[in-house]
Design an enzyme around this catalytic site. Sequence first.
Site, PDB file in Angstrom:
ATOM      1  N   ASN A   9       0.863  -1.176   0.000  1.00 29.20           N
ATOM      2  CA  ASN A   9       0.000   0.000   0.000  1.00 29.20           C
ATOM      3  C   ASN A   9       0.904   1.232   0.000  1.00 29.20           C
ATOM      4  O   ASN A   9       1.476   1.583   1.030  1.00 29.20           O
ATOM      5  CB  ASN A   9      -0.894  -0.035   1.254  1.00 29.20           C
ATOM      6  CG  ASN A   9      -1.734   1.214   1.391  1.00 29.20           C
ATOM      7  OD1 ASN A   9      -1.835   2.017   0.453  1.00 29.20           O
ATOM      8  ND2 ASN A   9      -2.348   1.385   2.551  1.00 29.20           N
ATOM      9  N   TRP A  10       1.013   1.852  -1.162  1.00 25.20           N
ATOM     10  CA  TRP A  10       1.921   3.003  -1.276  1.00 25.20           C
ATOM     11  C   TRP A  10       1.321   4.290  -0.711  1.00 25.20           C
ATOM     12  O   TRP A  10       2.007   5.313  -0.630  1.00 25.20           O
ATOM     13  CB  TRP A  10       2.295   3.238  -2.752  1.00 25.20           C
ATOM     14  CG  TRP A  10       3.269   2.250  -3.297  1.00 25.20           C
ATOM     15  CD1 TRP A  10       3.862   1.210  -2.627  1.00 25.20           C
ATOM     16  CD2 TRP A  10       3.791   2.205  -4.634  1.00 25.20           C
ATOM     17  NE1 TRP A  10       4.705   0.534  -3.471  1.00 25.20           N
ATOM     18  CE2 TRP A  10       4.681   1.118  -4.704  1.00 25.20           C
ATOM     19  CE3 TRP A  10       3.582   2.982  -5.778  1.00 25.20           C
ATOM     20  CZ2 TRP A  10       5.363   0.789  -5.876  1.00 25.20           C
ATOM     21  CZ3 TRP A  10       4.255   2.657  -6.941  1.00 25.20           C
ATOM     22  CH2 TRP A  10       5.141   1.567  -6.986  1.00 25.20           C
ATOM     23  N   GLY A 171       2.156   2.516  10.710  1.00 18.61           N
ATOM     24  CA  GLY A 171       3.091   3.627  10.578  1.00 18.61           C
ATOM     25  C   GLY A 171       3.727   4.076  11.882  1.00 18.61           C
ATOM     26  O   GLY A 171       4.312   5.153  11.944  1.00 18.61           O
ATOM     27  N   SER A 211       3.290  -1.770  10.445  1.00 20.47           N
ATOM     28  CA  SER A 211       4.730  -1.751  10.753  1.00 20.47           C
ATOM     29  C   SER A 211       5.450  -3.075  10.441  1.00 20.47           C
ATOM     30  O   SER A 211       6.373  -3.464  11.152  1.00 20.47           O
ATOM     31  CB  SER A 211       4.971  -1.336  12.208  1.00 20.47           C
ATOM     32  OG  SER A 211       4.501  -0.009  12.402  1.00 20.47           O
ATOM     33  N   GLY A 232       2.903  -0.946   4.259  1.00 21.96           N
ATOM     34  CA  GLY A 232       2.925   0.453   3.850  1.00 21.96           C
ATOM     35  C   GLY A 232       4.359   0.909   3.638  1.00 21.96           C
ATOM     36  O   GLY A 232       4.994   0.639   2.616  1.00 21.96           O
ATOM     37  N   GLY A 233       4.923   1.567   4.657  1.00 25.97           N
ATOM     38  CA  GLY A 233       6.250   2.173   4.582  1.00 25.97           C
ATOM     39  C   GLY A 233       7.326   1.279   3.969  1.00 25.97           C
ATOM     40  O   GLY A 233       8.089   1.709   3.097  1.00 25.97           O
TER      41      GLY A 233
HETATM   42  P1  PGA Z   1       2.736   0.533   7.597  1.00 27.39           P
HETATM   43  O1  PGA Z   1       1.290   0.682   6.904  1.00 27.39           O
HETATM   44  O2  PGA Z   1       3.337  -0.765   7.084  1.00 27.39           O
HETATM   45  O3  PGA Z   1       3.512   1.738   7.143  1.00 27.39           O
HETATM   46  O4  PGA Z   1       2.496   0.483   9.065  1.00 27.39           O
HETATM   47  C1  PGA Z   1       0.453  -0.419   6.702  1.00 27.39           C
HETATM   48  C2  PGA Z   1      -0.852   0.032   6.087  1.00 27.39           C
HETATM   49  O5  PGA Z   1      -1.352   1.099   6.442  1.00 27.39           O
HETATM   50  O6  PGA Z   1      -1.433  -0.663   5.236  1.00 27.39           O
END
Ligand code: PGA
Length: 250
Positions: A9-10, A171, A211, A232-233
């Site tokens: 998920n960018w 995040g 995370s 995400g990140g």
């Molecule tokens: P993250 O985001 O890996 O940066 O915690 C995950 C997401 O929101 O899908």
Amino acid sequence: MRKKYFAANWKMNKNPDESKEYFSEFLKGIKSEIESDFIFFPPTINLMVTANELKSTQISWGAQNIYYKSSGAFTGELSPQVLSKVGADFCLVGHSERRTLFYETNEDVYLKFKAIQSCGMTPLLCIGESLTEKDSGTTIDVLKNQLNLILESLNNKMDWVLAYEPVWAIGTGKVASPEEAEEVHRAIRSYVLEVCGSSVADSLSILYGGSVKSKNCKELFRKPNIDGFLVGGASLIPQDFIEIHEKSFT
Ligand code: PGA
């Protein structure tokens, strides 16, 4: 055997040129036999570049959000019918950032989920509890509440994927422990079993998100009810994302 997924998920990151560069590096770094494990959710403006870069691969892709109507006077929205027409396989729905920052309700999420399926795409539904909800011991009730409308409408011929993303872990660098995540995944699967029966529950891939990094993925992925990740990140750099896949299978 349930399908394992590694979904990126960018969010609101990268422009079309950066997306192109990313995919060229990513494709150099992976073997073709693992391509079908990956799904990419780039920002809407990068979807056509993504379609083009991934067209001769088995990698899936989709949008981060759609509206539930197929066309009309809905300024700024993306049609699920058009998204499907340009070749998307998946669409995210119910991400906590949509729920909290853009006030999407369970009813909105349900309507979007149905629209994605009716246009022939697979919804990747996100659910998760806030820190306050976790601390007050209501995690499972919150998740059930986020699932109810959708579970009531399902039949076993419809494809969908679920992601459990505790809001406090997104995040923040605070990942759920493998035991903590497994306990929730197990509870979710048994609730799906109770409402929809075993063919839906047994075949449902439940991803963990929040995370996820190459240093914590292996122990999470070993758990029997964790079928992959929504990242995400750590999906924003090709080598980091590839490493999450590699480490998970070691
Ligand atoms: P993250 O985001 O890996 O940066 O915690 C995950 C997401 O929101 O899908």
